[in-house]
Scaffold this motif. Structure first.
Motif, PDB file in Angstrom:
ATOM      1  N   TYR A   3     -10.884  41.577 -20.560  1.00 15.91           N
ATOM      2  CA  TYR A   3     -11.657  42.794 -20.824  1.00 15.91           C
ATOM      3  C   TYR A   3     -12.929  42.795 -19.987  1.00 15.91           C
ATOM      4  CZ  TYR A   3      -8.680  43.829 -24.797  1.00 15.91           C
ATOM      5  OH  TYR A   3      -7.605  44.141 -25.584  1.00 15.91           O
ATOM      6  N   LEU A   4     -13.332  43.975 -19.531  1.00 18.87           N
ATOM      7  CA  LEU A   4     -14.524  44.109 -18.700  1.00 18.87           C
ATOM      8  C   LEU A   4     -15.729  44.640 -19.476  1.00 18.87           C
ATOM      9  CD1 LEU A   4     -12.882  45.541 -15.466  1.00 18.87           C
ATOM     10  CD2 LEU A   4     -13.490  43.164 -15.984  1.00 18.87           C
ATOM     11  N   VAL A   5     -15.493  45.199 -20.651  1.00 20.98           N
ATOM     12  CA  VAL A   5     -16.581  45.673 -21.511  1.00 20.98           C
ATOM     13  C   VAL A   5     -16.266  45.299 -22.949  1.00 20.98           C
ATOM     14  CG1 VAL A   5     -17.244  47.616 -20.038  1.00 20.98           C
ATOM     15  CG2 VAL A   5     -15.549  47.963 -21.809  1.00 20.98           C
ATOM     16  N   SER A   6     -17.313  45.169 -23.750  1.00 20.94           N
ATOM     17  CA  SER A   6     -17.143  44.885 -25.175  1.00 20.94           C
ATOM     18  C   SER A   6     -16.844  46.180 -25.909  1.00 20.94           C
ATOM     19  CB  SER A   6     -18.430  44.290 -25.747  1.00 20.94           C
ATOM     20  OG  SER A   6     -18.745  43.083 -25.105  1.00 20.94           O
ATOM     21  N   GLN A   7     -16.157  46.074 -27.019  1.00 27.04           N
ATOM     22  CA  GLN A   7     -15.893  47.236 -27.862  1.00 27.04           C
ATOM     23  C   GLN A   7     -16.531  47.016 -29.216  1.00 27.04           C
ATOM     24  OE1 GLN A   7     -14.414  50.071 -26.939  1.00 27.04           O
ATOM     25  NE2 GLN A   7     -14.211  49.259 -24.887  1.00 27.04           N
ATOM     26  N   PRO A   8     -17.288  47.877 -29.785  1.00 28.78           N
ATOM     27  CA  PRO A   8     -17.817  49.066 -29.117  1.00 28.78           C
ATOM     28  C   PRO A   8     -18.950  48.661 -28.181  1.00 28.78           C
ATOM     29  CG  PRO A   8     -18.683  48.951 -31.332  1.00 28.78           C
ATOM     30  CD  PRO A   8     -17.725  47.789 -31.193  1.00 28.78           C
ATOM     31  N   SER A   9     -19.073  49.367 -27.115  1.00 27.12           N
ATOM     32  CA  SER A   9     -20.069  49.057 -26.108  1.00 27.12           C
ATOM     33  C   SER A   9     -21.412  49.685 -26.480  1.00 27.12           C
ATOM     34  CB  SER A   9     -19.605  49.579 -24.748  1.00 27.12           C
ATOM     35  OG  SER A   9     -20.507  49.209 -23.745  1.00 27.12           O
ATOM     36  N   GLU A  10     -22.454  48.912 -26.351  1.00 28.03           N
ATOM     37  CA  GLU A  10     -23.801  49.399 -26.652  1.00 28.03           C
ATOM     38  C   GLU A  10     -24.295  50.287 -25.517  1.00 28.03           C
ATOM     39  OE1 GLU A  10     -27.939  47.190 -26.241  1.00 28.03           O
ATOM     40  OE2 GLU A  10     -26.737  46.373 -27.890  1.00 28.03           O
ATOM     41  N   TRP A  11     -24.867  51.427 -25.861  1.00 24.14           N
ATOM     42  CA  TRP A  11     -25.381  52.337 -24.846  1.00 24.14           C
ATOM     43  C   TRP A  11     -26.823  51.970 -24.513  1.00 24.14           C
ATOM     44  CZ3 TRP A  11     -24.630  55.224 -20.969  1.00 24.14           C
ATOM     45  CH2 TRP A  11     -25.633  56.051 -20.511  1.00 24.14           C
ATOM     46  N   ARG A  12     -27.087  51.813 -23.200  1.00 24.94           N
ATOM     47  CA  ARG A  12     -28.445  51.561 -22.714  1.00 24.94           C
ATOM     48  C   ARG A  12     -28.650  52.377 -21.450  1.00 24.94           C
ATOM     49  NH1 ARG A  12     -26.359  46.379 -23.111  1.00 24.94           N
ATOM     50  NH2 ARG A  12     -26.435  46.176 -20.872  1.00 24.94           N
ATOM     51  N   LEU A  13     -29.855  52.876 -21.264  1.00 25.46           N
ATOM     52  CA  LEU A  13     -30.192  53.647 -20.077  1.00 25.46           C
ATOM     53  C   LEU A  13     -29.967  52.831 -18.805  1.00 25.46           C
ATOM     54  CD1 LEU A  13     -31.247  56.322 -18.994  1.00 25.46           C
ATOM     55  CD2 LEU A  13     -33.566  55.425 -19.204  1.00 25.46           C
ATOM     56  N   THR A  14     -30.149  51.526 -18.883  1.00 24.62           N
ATOM     57  CA  THR A  14     -29.985  50.674 -17.703  1.00 24.62           C
ATOM     58  C   THR A  14     -28.548  50.657 -17.190  1.00 24.62           C
ATOM     59  OG1 THR A  14     -29.690  48.742 -19.139  1.00 24.62           O
ATOM     60  CG2 THR A  14     -31.921  49.154 -18.282  1.00 24.62           C
ATOM     61  N   LYS A  15     -27.596  51.098 -18.016  1.00 22.57           N
ATOM     62  CA  LYS A  15     -26.200  51.150 -17.559  1.00 22.57           C
ATOM     63  C   LYS A  15     -26.004  52.202 -16.475  1.00 22.57           C
ATOM     64  CE  LYS A  15     -23.878  49.143 -21.477  1.00 22.57           C
ATOM     65  NZ  LYS A  15     -22.711  49.207 -22.322  1.00 22.57           N
ATOM     66  N   LEU A  16     -26.949  53.122 -16.336  1.00 25.97           N
ATOM     67  CA  LEU A  16     -26.852  54.151 -15.310  1.00 25.97           C
ATOM     68  C   LEU A  16     -27.424  53.695 -13.966  1.00 25.97           C
ATOM     69  CD1 LEU A  16     -27.837  57.314 -17.372  1.00 25.97           C
ATOM     70  CD2 LEU A  16     -25.557  56.559 -16.703  1.00 25.97           C
ATOM     71  N   VAL A  17     -28.110  52.557 -13.958  1.00 25.56           N
ATOM     72  CA  VAL A  17     -28.713  52.044 -12.721  1.00 25.56           C
ATOM     73  C   VAL A  17     -27.605  51.450 -11.854  1.00 25.56           C
ATOM     74  CG1 VAL A  17     -30.343  50.366 -11.773  1.00 25.56           C
ATOM     75  CG2 VAL A  17     -30.884  51.577 -13.894  1.00 25.56           C
ATOM     76  N   PRO A  18     -27.495  51.899 -10.611  1.00 27.60           N
ATOM     77  CA  PRO A  18     -26.442  51.357  -9.736  1.00 27.60           C
ATOM     78  C   PRO A  18     -26.575  49.842  -9.558  1.00 27.60           C
ATOM     79  CG  PRO A  18     -27.456  53.300  -8.760  1.00 27.60           C
ATOM     80  CD  PRO A  18     -28.286  52.927  -9.949  1.00 27.60           C
ATOM     81  N   SER A  19     -25.438  49.170  -9.571  1.00 27.18           N
ATOM     82  CA  SER A  19     -25.398  47.722  -9.354  1.00 27.18           C
ATOM     83  C   SER A  19     -24.071  47.381  -8.713  1.00 27.18           C
ATOM     84  CB  SER A  19     -25.533  46.982 -10.692  1.00 27.18           C
ATOM     85  OG  SER A  19     -24.395  47.216 -11.492  1.00 27.18           O
ATOM     86  N   SER A  20     -23.982  46.203  -8.158  1.00 23.62           N
ATOM     87  CA  SER A  20     -22.706  45.805  -7.554  1.00 23.62           C
ATOM     88  C   SER A  20     -21.621  45.707  -8.619  1.00 23.62           C
ATOM     89  CB  SER A  20     -22.851  44.488  -6.798  1.00 23.62           C
ATOM     90  OG  SER A  20     -23.231  43.447  -7.685  1.00 23.62           O
ATOM     91  N   GLY A  21     -21.975  45.216  -9.811  1.00 22.62           N
ATOM     92  CA  GLY A  21     -20.998  45.143 -10.889  1.00 22.62           C
ATOM     93  C   GLY A  21     -20.528  46.520 -11.326  1.00 22.62           C
ATOM     94  N   GLY A  22     -21.467  47.467 -11.367  1.00 20.00           N
ATOM     95  CA  GLY A  22     -21.110  48.836 -11.737  1.00 20.00           C
ATOM     96  C   GLY A  22     -20.188  49.475 -10.717  1.00 20.00           C
ATOM     97  N   ILE A  23     -20.438  49.208  -9.455  1.00 18.95           N
ATOM     98  CA  ILE A  23     -19.581  49.753  -8.390  1.00 18.95           C
ATOM     99  C   ILE A  23     -18.182  49.144  -8.486  1.00 18.95           C
ATOM    100  CG2 ILE A  23     -19.237  49.821  -5.883  1.00 18.95           C
ATOM    101  CD1 ILE A  23     -22.340  50.101  -5.689  1.00 18.95           C
ATOM    102  N   ASP A  24     -18.110  47.846  -8.795  1.00 23.25           N
ATOM    103  CA  ASP A  24     -16.805  47.200  -8.978  1.00 23.25           C
ATOM    104  C   ASP A  24     -16.039  47.839 -10.129  1.00 23.25           C
ATOM    105  OD1 ASP A  24     -17.216  45.439  -6.903  1.00 23.25           O
ATOM    106  OD2 ASP A  24     -17.787  43.746  -8.189  1.00 23.25           O
ATOM    107  N   LEU A  25     -16.730  48.082 -11.250  1.00 19.98           N
ATOM    108  CA  LEU A  25     -16.071  48.701 -12.402  1.00 19.98           C
ATOM    109  C   LEU A  25     -15.612  50.113 -12.076  1.00 19.98           C
ATOM    110  CD1 LEU A  25     -18.363  47.527 -15.343  1.00 19.98           C
ATOM    111  CD2 LEU A  25     -16.025  46.790 -14.859  1.00 19.98           C
ATOM    112  N   LEU A  26     -16.441  50.860 -11.354  1.00 22.52           N
ATOM    113  CA  LEU A  26     -16.071  52.216 -10.964  1.00 22.52           C
ATOM    114  C   LEU A  26     -14.834  52.194 -10.068  1.00 22.52           C
ATOM    115  CD1 LEU A  26     -16.618  55.262 -10.897  1.00 22.52           C
ATOM    116  CD2 LEU A  26     -18.148  54.852  -8.954  1.00 22.52           C
ATOM    117  N   SER A  27     -14.809  51.272  -9.121  1.00 17.62           N
ATOM    118  CA  SER A  27     -13.669  51.144  -8.222  1.00 17.62           C
ATOM    119  C   SER A  27     -12.387  50.833  -9.001  1.00 17.62           C
ATOM    120  CB  SER A  27     -13.948  50.040  -7.195  1.00 17.62           C
ATOM    121  OG  SER A  27     -12.809  49.761  -6.433  1.00 17.62           O
ATOM    122  N   THR A  28     -12.486  49.916  -9.953  1.00 18.04           N
ATOM    123  CA  THR A  28     -11.327  49.562 -10.780  1.00 18.04           C
ATOM    124  C   THR A  28     -10.861  50.764 -11.591  1.00 18.04           C
ATOM    125  OG1 THR A  28     -12.021  47.250 -10.916  1.00 18.04           O
ATOM    126  CG2 THR A  28     -10.529  48.037 -12.650  1.00 18.04           C
TER     127      THR A  28
END
Length: 169
Positions: free
Chosen positions: A132-157
């Motif tokens: 799994y790549l995220v926990s369920q339920p996933s906690e919402w944080r504003l920082t999740k909107l900040v671009p990161s290499s991990g975020g780009i990898d998840l978006l690509s997947t």
């Protein structure tokens, strides 16, 4: 049944040359653990996807052996290059051994597409998602909107899997 998910060819490894990616290794370890609890045969499905990666099925077969799964309990499809081919080849191989309701082990993000391909082949599978790549339920944080290499990898997947689901229909 393990659907492979990547390998690196031509690099040193304890059992020889070629290594599994972390994604595939996670799947293989889960299959070995299930084998030791259920004593069900293990089918490894994956082939030579790219010329420089090594044969994923053959490389993946080494790990359950190293983790104590007897060779006679491991079936191998070392020709599949796509999830569609995994389903087609695996269903035929399983049917020839009298097996009809396999446990499919693949990454959680890949499971919906894998199940869809197996259903198109008439197989009723038992999904066993790992990695799994995220926990369920996933906690919402504003920082999740900040671009990161991990975020780009998840978006690509996510894009790859959603496109794959559309193609599998």
């Amino acid at each position: 049944m393990i659907l492979t998910g990547g390998a690196v060819g031509g690099v040193p490894e304890v059992e020889g040359s070629g290594q599994l990616t972390g994604t595939t290794l996670n799947r293989v370890v889960a299959a070995a653990e299930l084998y030791h609890r259920k004593r069900a045969p293990v089918l490894v499905s994956g082939g030579q996807v790219f010329t420089d990666t090594g044969n994923e099925g053959r490389l993946s077969k080494r790990k359950p052996l190293a983790l104590g799964v007897p060779e006679q309990d491991i079936l191998l499809d070392d020709t599949s290059r796509t999830t569609k081919e995994n389903a087609e080849n695996s269903v035929k191989l399983l049917a020839s051994d009298g097996l009809h309701r396999p446990i499919v082990i693949t990454s959680a993000f890949h499971m919906p597409r894998a199940v869809q391909h197996f259903r198109k082949q008439g197989a009723e599978v038992i999904p066993y998602p790992v990695g799994y790549l995220v926990s369920q339920p996933s906690e919402w944080r504003l920082t999740k909107l900040v671009p990161s290499s991990g975020g780009i990898d998840l978006l690509s997947t996510a894009v790859k899997e959603y496109m794959g689901l559309l193609q599998a229909k």
